[in-house]
Design a protein around this motif. Structure first.
Motif, PDB file in Angstrom:
ATOM      1  N   VAL A  64      -8.535  -1.818   4.806  1.00  0.00           N
ATOM      2  CA  VAL A  64      -7.648  -1.026   3.951  1.00  0.00           C
ATOM      3  C   VAL A  64      -7.147   0.243   4.646  1.00  0.00           C
ATOM      4  N   LYS A  78      -3.704   0.229   6.208  1.00  0.00           N
ATOM      5  CA  LYS A  78      -2.660   0.075   5.194  1.00  0.00           C
ATOM      6  C   LYS A  78      -2.381   1.405   4.509  1.00  0.00           C
ATOM      7  N   ALA A 115      -9.324   5.831  -6.399  1.00  0.00           N
ATOM      8  CA  ALA A 115      -9.510   4.381  -6.455  1.00  0.00           C
ATOM      9  C   ALA A 115     -10.652   4.046  -5.506  1.00  0.00           C
ATOM     10  N   PHE A 118     -11.371  -1.645  -4.510  1.00  0.00           N
ATOM     11  CA  PHE A 118     -10.107  -2.370  -4.520  1.00  0.00           C
ATOM     12  C   PHE A 118      -8.980  -1.350  -4.655  1.00  0.00           C
ATOM     13  N   ILE A 119      -8.359  -1.039  -3.547  1.00  0.00           N
ATOM     14  CA  ILE A 119      -7.322  -0.009  -3.518  1.00  0.00           C
ATOM     15  C   ILE A 119      -5.973  -0.682  -3.734  1.00  0.00           C
ATOM     16  N   ARG A 120      -5.342  -0.360  -4.827  1.00  0.00           N
ATOM     17  CA  ARG A 120      -4.013  -0.901  -5.102  1.00  0.00           C
ATOM     18  C   ARG A 120      -3.002   0.072  -4.511  1.00  0.00           C
ATOM     19  N   LEU A 121      -2.385  -0.365  -3.428  1.00  0.00           N
ATOM     20  CA  LEU A 121      -1.502   0.525  -2.683  1.00  0.00           C
ATOM     21  C   LEU A 121      -0.300   0.972  -3.513  1.00  0.00           C
ATOM     22  N   GLN A 122       0.197   0.116  -4.381  1.00  0.00           N
ATOM     23  CA  GLN A 122       1.324   0.515  -5.229  1.00  0.00           C
ATOM     24  C   GLN A 122       0.915   1.655  -6.165  1.00  0.00           C
ATOM     25  N   GLU A 123      -0.296   1.588  -6.697  1.00  0.00           N
ATOM     26  CA  GLU A 123      -0.772   2.681  -7.557  1.00  0.00           C
ATOM     27  C   GLU A 123      -0.901   3.979  -6.771  1.00  0.00           C
TER      28      GLU A 123
END
Length: 106
Positions: free
Chosen positions: A35, A38, A86, A89-94
């Protein structure tokens, strides 16, 4: 992302930047290693955000200070206060959405 190696470095990083991101990782965490690049790429579009990394294995006291129960942990700070987080599980969009909101406010 700038690597930080002491709790004092972390506190200084948070105090010195109006918008600061802290990425807490562990050395044997596959998710952390996958991650981080990213998140680093995403941050290239946000030069207003001072980003840093810290290894929880080197500074276990971070677990208590930041309530880090799992890694990776990504936290965004505005004027020294946590405004977004976060873990695992890192939600990049968030993250991108949070950056957009806070960059406009600071």
């Amino acid at each position: 992302m700038k690597p930080l190696s002491t709790p004092a470095d972390i506190e200084r990083h948070l105090a010195d930047h109006r918008l600061a991101l802290l990425y807490i990782k562990a050395p044997h965490c596959g998710v952390c290693h996958a991650v981080q690049p990213k998140v680093a790429r995403l941050l290239q579009d946000w030069p207003q955000v001072a980003a840093a990394t810290a290894d929880i294995a080197e500074m276990p006291e971070m677990a208590g200070r930041f309530h880090a129960l799992t890694v990776p942990l990504v936290m965004l700070f505005a004027d020294g206060k946590e405004v977004w987080r976060a873990a695992r599980f890192i939600r990049l969009q968030e993250l991108q959405d949070a950056l957009a909101i806070w960059v406009r406010q600071i």
